[in-house]
Design a protein around this motif. Structure first.
Motif, PDB file in Angstrom:
ATOM      1  N   THR A 191       0.516  -1.497  -0.259  1.00  0.00           N
ATOM      2  CA  THR A 191       0.356   0.005  -0.475  1.00  0.00           C
ATOM      3  C   THR A 191       0.894   0.900   0.123  1.00  0.00           C
ATOM      4  O   THR A 191       2.391   0.861   0.142  1.00  0.00           O
ATOM      5  CB  THR A 191      -0.769   0.662   1.383  1.00  0.00           C
ATOM      6  N   THR A 192       0.213   1.937  -0.247  1.00  0.00           N
ATOM      7  CA  THR A 192       1.413   3.284  -0.383  1.00  0.00           C
ATOM      8  C   THR A 192       0.389   5.279   0.230  1.00  0.00           C
ATOM      9  O   THR A 192      -0.877   4.408  -0.634  1.00  0.00           O
ATOM     10  CB  THR A 192       1.902   3.467  -2.198  1.00  0.00           C
ATOM     11  N   GLN A 193       0.777   5.583   0.859  1.00  0.00           N
ATOM     12  CA  GLN A 193       0.561   6.862   1.183  1.00  0.00           C
ATOM     13  C   GLN A 193       0.814   8.470   0.972  1.00  0.00           C
ATOM     14  O   GLN A 193       2.352   7.881   1.685  1.00  0.00           O
ATOM     15  CB  GLN A 193      -0.092   6.566   2.868  1.00  0.00           C
ATOM     16  N   PHE A 194       0.478   9.150   1.022  1.00  0.00           N
ATOM     17  CA  PHE A 194       1.006   9.989   0.662  1.00  0.00           C
ATOM     18  C   PHE A 194       0.400  10.790   1.688  1.00  0.00           C
ATOM     19  O   PHE A 194      -0.382  11.212   1.026  1.00  0.00           O
ATOM     20  CB  PHE A 194       1.901  10.662  -0.612  1.00  0.00           C
ATOM     21  N   PHE A 195       1.231  12.490   2.104  1.00  0.00           N
ATOM     22  CA  PHE A 195       0.705  13.728   2.801  1.00  0.00           C
ATOM     23  C   PHE A 195       1.166  14.389   2.161  1.00  0.00           C
ATOM     24  O   PHE A 195       2.057  14.487   1.544  1.00  0.00           O
ATOM     25  CB  PHE A 195       1.043  13.235   4.312  1.00  0.00           C
ATOM     26  N   ILE A 196       0.665  15.361   2.146  1.00  0.00           N
ATOM     27  CA  ILE A 196       0.459  16.966   1.728  1.00  0.00           C
ATOM     28  C   ILE A 196       0.633  17.398   2.834  1.00  0.00           C
ATOM     29  O   ILE A 196      -1.263  17.727   3.272  1.00  0.00           O
ATOM     30  CB  ILE A 196      -0.151  17.150   0.614  1.00  0.00           C
ATOM     31  N   ASN A 197       1.378  18.324   3.604  1.00  0.00           N
ATOM     32  CA  ASN A 197       1.439  18.687   4.521  1.00  0.00           C
ATOM     33  C   ASN A 197       1.380  20.201   4.235  1.00  0.00           C
ATOM     34  O   ASN A 197       2.002  21.043   3.109  1.00  0.00           O
ATOM     35  CB  ASN A 197       2.572  18.881   5.887  1.00  0.00           C
ATOM     36  N   PHE A 198       0.677  20.520   5.138  1.00  0.00           N
ATOM     37  CA  PHE A 198       0.235  22.541   5.124  1.00  0.00           C
ATOM     38  C   PHE A 198       1.040  23.253   6.151  1.00  0.00           C
ATOM     39  O   PHE A 198       1.035  24.251   6.809  1.00  0.00           O
ATOM     40  CB  PHE A 198      -1.066  22.778   5.531  1.00  0.00           C
ATOM     41  N   GLN A 199       2.348  22.565   7.144  1.00  0.00           N
ATOM     42  CA  GLN A 199       2.640  23.047   8.294  1.00  0.00           C
ATOM     43  C   GLN A 199       3.484  21.956   8.421  1.00  0.00           C
ATOM     44  O   GLN A 199       3.820  21.437   7.617  1.00  0.00           O
ATOM     45  CB  GLN A 199       1.998  23.689   9.491  1.00  0.00           C
ATOM     46  N   ASP A 200       5.257  22.724   9.066  1.00  0.00           N
ATOM     47  CA  ASP A 200       5.611  21.573   9.160  1.00  0.00           C
ATOM     48  C   ASP A 200       5.552  20.201  10.725  1.00  0.00           C
ATOM     49  O   ASP A 200       4.766  21.102  11.380  1.00  0.00           O
ATOM     50  CB  ASP A 200       7.133  22.580   9.773  1.00  0.00           C
ATOM     51  N   ASN A 201       5.583  19.240  10.310  1.00  0.00           N
ATOM     52  CA  ASN A 201       4.868  18.404  11.019  1.00  0.00           C
ATOM     53  C   ASN A 201       6.443  17.345  11.661  1.00  0.00           C
ATOM     54  O   ASN A 201       6.739  15.964  11.318  1.00  0.00           O
ATOM     55  CB  ASN A 201       3.899  17.447  10.630  1.00  0.00           C
ATOM     56  N   PRO A 202       7.537  18.049  12.606  1.00  0.00           N
ATOM     57  CA  PRO A 202       8.945  17.484  13.069  1.00  0.00           C
ATOM     58  C   PRO A 202       8.357  16.382  14.166  1.00  0.00           C
ATOM     59  O   PRO A 202       9.187  15.392  13.686  1.00  0.00           O
ATOM     60  CB  PRO A 202       8.984  18.464  14.010  1.00  0.00           C
ATOM     61  N   ASN A 203       7.258  15.771  14.199  1.00  0.00           N
ATOM     62  CA  ASN A 203       6.939  14.282  14.720  1.00  0.00           C
ATOM     63  C   ASN A 203       6.880  13.444  13.838  1.00  0.00           C
ATOM     64  O   ASN A 203       7.272  12.484  14.307  1.00  0.00           O
ATOM     65  CB  ASN A 203       5.440  14.644  15.566  1.00  0.00           C
ATOM     66  N   LEU A 204       6.400  13.367  12.267  1.00  0.00           N
ATOM     67  CA  LEU A 204       6.462  12.695  11.696  1.00  0.00           C
ATOM     68  C   LEU A 204       7.949  12.131  11.820  1.00  0.00           C
ATOM     69  O   LEU A 204       8.091  11.373  10.479  1.00  0.00           O
ATOM     70  CB  LEU A 204       6.148  13.053  10.531  1.00  0.00           C
ATOM     71  N   ASP A 205       9.079  13.188  12.084  1.00  0.00           N
ATOM     72  CA  ASP A 205      10.585  12.755  11.635  1.00  0.00           C
ATOM     73  C   ASP A 205      10.843  11.273  12.089  1.00  0.00           C
ATOM     74  O   ASP A 205      11.126  10.678  11.464  1.00  0.00           O
ATOM     75  CB  ASP A 205      11.151  13.677  11.705  1.00  0.00           C
ATOM     76  N   ASP A 206      10.392  11.120  13.994  1.00  0.00           N
ATOM     77  CA  ASP A 206      10.680   9.933  14.207  1.00  0.00           C
ATOM     78  C   ASP A 206       9.949   8.054  13.699  1.00  0.00           C
ATOM     79  O   ASP A 206      10.571   7.717  14.177  1.00  0.00           O
ATOM     80  CB  ASP A 206      10.318  10.356  15.576  1.00  0.00           C
ATOM     81  N   MET A 207       8.525   9.112  13.243  1.00  0.00           N
ATOM     82  CA  MET A 207       8.208   7.965  12.740  1.00  0.00           C
ATOM     83  C   MET A 207       7.964   7.370  11.025  1.00  0.00           C
ATOM     84  O   MET A 207       7.977   7.181  10.616  1.00  0.00           O
ATOM     85  CB  MET A 207       6.765   8.347  12.291  1.00  0.00           C
ATOM     86  N   GLY A 208       9.890   7.629  10.953  1.00  0.00           N
ATOM     87  CA  GLY A 208      10.337   7.013   9.271  1.00  0.00           C
ATOM     88  C   GLY A 208       9.105   7.602   7.863  1.00  0.00           C
ATOM     89  O   GLY A 208       9.457   7.372   6.866  1.00  0.00           O
ATOM     90  N   PHE A 209       8.933   8.335   8.264  1.00  0.00           N
ATOM     91  CA  PHE A 209       7.598  10.224   7.309  1.00  0.00           C
ATOM     92  C   PHE A 209       8.921  10.271   6.241  1.00  0.00           C
ATOM     93  O   PHE A 209       9.885  11.690   7.327  1.00  0.00           O
ATOM     94  CB  PHE A 209       7.332  10.632   7.298  1.00  0.00           C
ATOM     95  N   ALA A 210       9.606  10.129   4.716  1.00  0.00           N
ATOM     96  CA  ALA A 210      10.407  10.929   4.339  1.00  0.00           C
ATOM     97  C   ALA A 210       9.454  11.435   3.657  1.00  0.00           C
ATOM     98  O   ALA A 210       9.381  10.947   2.430  1.00  0.00           O
ATOM     99  CB  ALA A 210      11.228  10.100   3.248  1.00  0.00           C
ATOM    100  N   PRO A 211      10.595  12.939   3.913  1.00  0.00           N
ATOM    101  CA  PRO A 211       9.975  14.382   2.713  1.00  0.00           C
ATOM    102  C   PRO A 211      10.503  13.855   1.286  1.00  0.00           C
ATOM    103  O   PRO A 211      11.464  13.312   1.246  1.00  0.00           O
ATOM    104  CB  PRO A 211      10.029  15.193   3.266  1.00  0.00           C
ATOM    105  N   PHE A 212       9.541  13.668   0.145  1.00  0.00           N
ATOM    106  CA  PHE A 212      10.094  13.495  -1.289  1.00  0.00           C
ATOM    107  C   PHE A 212       9.616  14.629  -1.805  1.00  0.00           C
ATOM    108  O   PHE A 212       9.996  14.777  -3.207  1.00  0.00           O
ATOM    109  CB  PHE A 212       9.780  12.317  -1.626  1.00  0.00           C
TER     110      PHE A 212
END
Length: 92
Positions: A6-27
């Motif tokens: 499965t694949t999900q992608f997110f468009i963040n409308f603000q900085d979300n540093p809490n996602l960094d430690d969860m392995g989310f990689a901005p692309f």
């Protein structure tokens, strides 16, 4: 195997540093076309159940979330587009 990913992608409308430690990689970064992003339906937020989605697929989504937006196609743009838009690496 087939149909096992499965694949999900997110468009963040603000900085979300809490996602960094969860392995989310901005692309990427939206530098043009934000009006298209603004048209995506956002009323369901985090409501779709991932297990139901995995088991039932699009039939679950179409039944339970009739206003959901879908991406029907994607086009990979030439690297020259980056130079023309003024974007830096990975910002398209």
């Amino acid at each position: 195997g087939p149909n096992a990913r499965t694949t999900q992608f997110f468009i963040n409308f603000q900085d979300n540093p809490n996602l960094d430690d969860m392995g989310f990689a901005p692309f990427g970064k939206v530098v043009q076309g934000m009006s298209v992003v603004d048209k995506l339906y956002s009323g369901y937020a985090e409501k779709p159940d991932e297990q139901s989605l995995f088991q039932k697929g699009n039939s679950y989504l179409k039944r339970e979330f009739p206003n959901l937006s879908y991406i029907k196609s994607v086009q990979i743009l030439d690297a020259n587009i980056e130079a023309e838009s003024g974007a830096t690496d990975g910002e398209l």
